[in-house]
Design an enzyme around this catalytic site. Sequence first.
Site, PDB file in Angstrom:
ATOM      1  N   ARG A 126       0.806  -1.229   0.000  1.00 16.51           N
ATOM      2  CA  ARG A 126       0.000   0.000   0.000  1.00 16.51           C
ATOM      3  C   ARG A 126       0.837   1.277   0.000  1.00 16.51           C
ATOM      4  NH1 ARG A 126      -3.240  -3.260   3.276  1.00 16.51           N
ATOM      5  NH2 ARG A 126      -4.945  -4.044   2.013  1.00 16.51           N
ATOM      6  N   LYS A 148       4.043  11.634 -11.011  1.00 13.17           N
ATOM      7  CA  LYS A 148       3.238  10.760 -11.872  1.00 13.17           C
ATOM      8  C   LYS A 148       4.023   9.481 -12.092  1.00 13.17           C
ATOM      9  CE  LYS A 148       0.442  13.890 -14.663  1.00 13.17           C
ATOM     10  NZ  LYS A 148       0.138  14.343 -16.038  1.00 13.17           N
ATOM     11  N   GLU A 190      11.436  19.212 -23.822  1.00 10.58           N
ATOM     12  CA  GLU A 190      10.680  19.543 -22.604  1.00 10.58           C
ATOM     13  C   GLU A 190      11.234  20.831 -21.976  1.00 10.58           C
ATOM     14  OE1 GLU A 190       7.991  17.916 -21.923  1.00 10.58           O
ATOM     15  OE2 GLU A 190       8.237  15.901 -22.758  1.00 10.58           O
ATOM     16  N   LYS A 232       8.660  23.220 -13.135  1.00  9.37           N
ATOM     17  CA  LYS A 232       7.810  22.044 -12.937  1.00  9.37           C
ATOM     18  C   LYS A 232       7.349  21.983 -11.471  1.00  9.37           C
ATOM     19  CE  LYS A 232       6.443  17.559 -13.903  1.00  9.37           C
ATOM     20  NZ  LYS A 232       6.619  16.338 -14.665  1.00  9.37           N
ATOM     21  N   GLU A 242      -3.422  17.569 -11.374  1.00  5.42           N
ATOM     22  CA  GLU A 242      -3.856  18.007 -12.702  1.00  5.42           C
ATOM     23  C   GLU A 242      -5.349  18.259 -12.786  1.00  5.42           C
ATOM     24  OE1 GLU A 242      -1.527  16.274 -15.886  1.00  5.42           O
ATOM     25  OE2 GLU A 242      -3.228  16.502 -17.239  1.00  5.42           O
ATOM     26  N   ARG A 246      -1.870  22.252 -13.962  1.00  2.97           N
ATOM     27  CA  ARG A 246      -0.834  21.288 -14.365  1.00  2.97           C
ATOM     28  C   ARG A 246      -0.973  20.863 -15.834  1.00  2.97           C
ATOM     29  NH1 ARG A 246       1.777  16.260 -10.872  1.00  2.97           N
ATOM     30  NH2 ARG A 246       3.127  15.528 -12.530  1.00  2.97           N
ATOM     31  N   ASN A 250       1.234  19.925 -20.617  1.00  4.03           N
ATOM     32  CA  ASN A 250       0.966  19.075 -21.777  1.00  4.03           C
ATOM     33  C   ASN A 250       1.081  19.835 -23.090  1.00  4.03           C
ATOM     34  OD1 ASN A 250       0.412  16.939 -20.029  1.00  4.03           O
ATOM     35  ND2 ASN A 250      -1.722  17.577 -19.814  1.00  4.03           N
ATOM     36  N   HIS A 253       1.720  18.130 -26.384  1.00  3.87           N
ATOM     37  CA  HIS A 253       1.531  16.694 -26.195  1.00  3.87           C
ATOM     38  C   HIS A 253       0.310  16.149 -26.939  1.00  3.87           C
ATOM     39  CE1 HIS A 253       4.674  17.295 -23.315  1.00  3.87           C
ATOM     40  NE2 HIS A 253       4.635  16.067 -22.865  1.00  3.87           N
ATOM     41  N   HIS A 257       1.533  13.218 -28.944  1.00  2.53           N
ATOM     42  CA  HIS A 257       1.142  11.831 -28.621  1.00  2.53           C
ATOM     43  C   HIS A 257       0.512  11.161 -29.830  1.00  2.53           C
ATOM     44  CE1 HIS A 257       0.935  12.200 -23.949  1.00  2.53           C
ATOM     45  NE2 HIS A 257       2.122  11.851 -24.381  1.00  2.53           N
ATOM     46  N   HIS A 270      10.064  10.412 -27.624  1.00  2.00           N
ATOM     47  CA  HIS A 270       8.976  11.222 -27.060  1.00  2.00           C
ATOM     48  C   HIS A 270       9.199  12.730 -27.309  1.00  2.00           C
ATOM     49  CE1 HIS A 270       5.846  12.400 -24.258  1.00  2.00           C
ATOM     50  NE2 HIS A 270       6.719  13.116 -23.564  1.00  2.00           N
TER      51      HIS A 270
HETATM   52  N1  LIG Z   1       6.178  10.579 -14.954  1.00  2.41           N
HETATM   53  C1  LIG Z   1       6.167  11.631 -15.742  1.00  2.41           C
HETATM   54  O1  LIG Z   1       5.753  12.734 -15.363  1.00  2.41           O
HETATM   55  C2  LIG Z   1       6.706  11.488 -17.141  1.00  2.41           C
HETATM   56  C3  LIG Z   1       6.934  12.629 -17.915  1.00  2.41           C
HETATM   57  C4  LIG Z   1       7.494  12.468 -19.178  1.00  2.41           C
HETATM   58  C5  LIG Z   1       7.812  11.185 -19.642  1.00  2.41           C
HETATM   59  N2  LIG Z   1       7.578  10.103 -18.848  1.00  2.41           N
HETATM   60  C6  LIG Z   1       7.923   8.750 -19.293  1.00  2.41           C
HETATM   61  O2  LIG Z   1       9.346   8.680 -19.406  1.00  2.41           O
HETATM   62  C7  LIG Z   1       9.671   7.649 -20.325  1.00  2.41           C
HETATM   63  C8  LIG Z   1      10.759   8.126 -21.233  1.00  2.41           C
HETATM   64  O3  LIG Z   1      11.884   8.432 -20.457  1.00  2.41           O
HETATM   65  P1  LIG Z   1      13.339   8.614 -21.110  1.00  2.41           P
HETATM   66  O4  LIG Z   1      13.225   9.508 -22.281  1.00  2.41           O
HETATM   67  O5  LIG Z   1      14.236   8.951 -20.018  1.00  2.41           O
HETATM   68  O6  LIG Z   1      13.635   7.172 -21.730  1.00  2.41           O
HETATM   69  P2  LIG Z   1      14.342   5.856 -21.136  1.00  2.41           P
HETATM   70  O7  LIG Z   1      14.123   5.719 -19.697  1.00  2.41           O
HETATM   71  O8  LIG Z   1      13.916   4.731 -22.012  1.00  2.41           O
HETATM   72  O9  LIG Z   1      15.888   6.148 -21.391  1.00  2.41           O
HETATM   73  C9  LIG Z   1      16.337   6.300 -22.726  1.00  2.41           C
HETATM   74  C10 LIG Z   1      17.541   5.404 -23.012  1.00  2.41           C
HETATM   75  O10 LIG Z   1      18.692   5.985 -22.419  1.00  2.41           O
HETATM   76  C11 LIG Z   1      19.377   5.009 -21.627  1.00  2.41           C
HETATM   77  N3  LIG Z   1      20.057   5.771 -20.574  1.00  2.41           N
HETATM   78  C12 LIG Z   1      19.503   6.357 -19.492  1.00  2.41           C
HETATM   79  N4  LIG Z   1      20.394   7.106 -18.867  1.00  2.41           N
HETATM   80  C13 LIG Z   1      21.570   6.975 -19.527  1.00  2.41           C
HETATM   81  C14 LIG Z   1      22.868   7.518 -19.367  1.00  2.41           C
HETATM   82  N5  LIG Z   1      23.114   8.413 -18.420  1.00  2.41           N
HETATM   83  N6  LIG Z   1      23.835   7.142 -20.229  1.00  2.41           N
HETATM   84  C15 LIG Z   1      23.557   6.262 -21.239  1.00  2.41           C
HETATM   85  N7  LIG Z   1      22.342   5.755 -21.468  1.00  2.41           N
HETATM   86  C16 LIG Z   1      21.364   6.105 -20.618  1.00  2.41           C
HETATM   87  C17 LIG Z   1      18.304   4.080 -21.184  1.00  2.41           C
HETATM   88  O11 LIG Z   1      18.829   2.826 -20.804  1.00  2.41           O
HETATM   89  C18 LIG Z   1      17.446   4.005 -22.441  1.00  2.41           C
HETATM   90  O12 LIG Z   1      17.991   3.094 -23.367  1.00  2.41           O
HETATM   91  C19 LIG Z   1       8.390   7.276 -21.042  1.00  2.41           C
HETATM   92  O13 LIG Z   1       7.928   6.039 -20.551  1.00  2.41           O
HETATM   93  C20 LIG Z   1       7.422   8.383 -20.647  1.00  2.41           C
HETATM   94  O14 LIG Z   1       6.080   7.936 -20.616  1.00  2.41           O
HETATM   95  C21 LIG Z   1       7.037  10.236 -17.615  1.00  2.41           C
END
Ligand SMILES: NC(=O)c1ccc[n+]([C@@H]2O[C@H](COP(=O)([O-])OP(=O)(O)OC[C@H]3O[C@@H](n4cnc5c(N)ncnc54)[C@H](O)[C@@H]3O)[C@@H](O)[C@H]2O)c1
Length: 366
Positions: A126, A148, A190, A232, A242, A246, A250, A253, A257, A270
């Site tokens: 929980r 999130k 971003e 942020k 949101e 908030r 987006n 987006h 998306h 992304h």
């Molecule tokens: N929670 C939120 O508010 C929020 C906001 C935006 C995006 N997201 C989510 O985030 C995700 C995308 O995140 P991302 O863009 O970080 O992608 P990711 O986590 O897939 O990382 C991208 C790639 O970089 C590699 N990597 C990470 N750090 C590294 C480093 N320092 N050196 C070398 N390689 C490295 C990872 O292994 C991966 O292959 C999506 O799932 C998206 O939905 C969440």
Amino acid sequence: MRRYIVQTLRVELGDRSYSIVISGDMLGGVGPALADAGYQGRVALVSNPTVFDLYGAGVMASLRSSGLEPFRILIPDGEEYKSLASAESIYGELLRARLDRKSLLVALGGGVIGDITGFAASTYMRGIDFIQVPTTLLAQVDSSVGGKTGVNHPLGKNMIGTFWQPRLVWIDIGTLRTLPRREFLSGLAEVIKYGVIWDRDFFECLGRETDKVLGLDAATLGRVIRRSCEIKADVVSKDERESGLRAILNYGHTIGHAIETATGYTEYLHGEAIAIGMVAAARLAGVLGLIDGRQTEKIEALIRNYGLPTTIPGPVGFDEILSCMQLDKKTVSGTLTFVLPEKIGVVRLEKGVRPEDIRKAVDLSR
Ligand SMILES: NC(=O)c1ccc[n+]([C@@H]2O[C@H](COP(=O)([O-])OP(=O)(O)OC[C@H]3O[C@@H](n4cnc5c(N)ncnc54)[C@H](O)[C@@H]3O)[C@@H](O)[C@H]2O)c1
């Protein structure tokens, strides 16, 4: 990059407030920070093999030398592993290691690791504490802050999730040196977003400092990441769940998306899709007479100068974009809502945008 702490910021959320530490080459500070905060005993470090090979040993050593007992949980690298199946495997490891309600999870990685670790933390027994150690630019300026969490479902991205704030966000800018270039640029989308939605001076600064940012100048990156996190944090503190404000995060987006969905998540990262979506949304604001054309051009120019795409790919048809937008979880009762810039630094939520106006903006964005 010399060792330093740029700054500590606070995300103000009452008893769920937390600090964001922005450092350079200071992953070794994670253990002492947790010990100072009173954590003891078993800690699960969740990561993927790519990131763990680069930074895992350092973080594990830092935790151990601070009296904690870390063990690692690795999930394969890739968005497709941000799934309920991976969450279940994390629960299994936590149960086998007998983690209890006082235990802590540490997310070491990009947004995928951060989102799934937060989700596992919010649901295990929980809800237990977790911290974020984001290693991509996107995770440092966006996904690690704000609480999130989530996993993907075969029928939609991020469809299963929770709001669950971390207890600490520890950003080490030095980790960006190993990040693939394309991932770094994608995270900058971003960053630019924050300028457009909230802070004209920041937008202008990004224009002046383009070469330094792209050259990974540590001091400049530190300032840029700090300002992004401040914005942020400010927005999240005012509207955690949101229900209003908030939603401005987006910006870009809605169409972004739709482009990701229409291209099967294989064509664009992304941030690249969001870059295209931000330009298209600025054009839509122009179609609706909300923004001066020169401001739209400035937004497009900055995005292009940061090496990001600005045009909607030819093969993606308007009908496809429209149907993807209508299926998006942020579309309520079929009403299409957009975050539209009125000028750089000021946006508004526009509800009930007509498909024919979106079509004009999409045509202008080809
Ligand atoms: N929670 C939120 O508010 C929020 C906001 C935006 C995006 N997201 C989510 O985030 C995700 C995308 O995140 P991302 O863009 O970080 O992608 P990711 O986590 O897939 O990382 C991208 C790639 O970089 C590699 N990597 C990470 N750090 C590294 C480093 N320092 N050196 C070398 N390689 C490295 C990872 O292994 C991966 O292959 C999506 O799932 C998206 O939905 C969440």
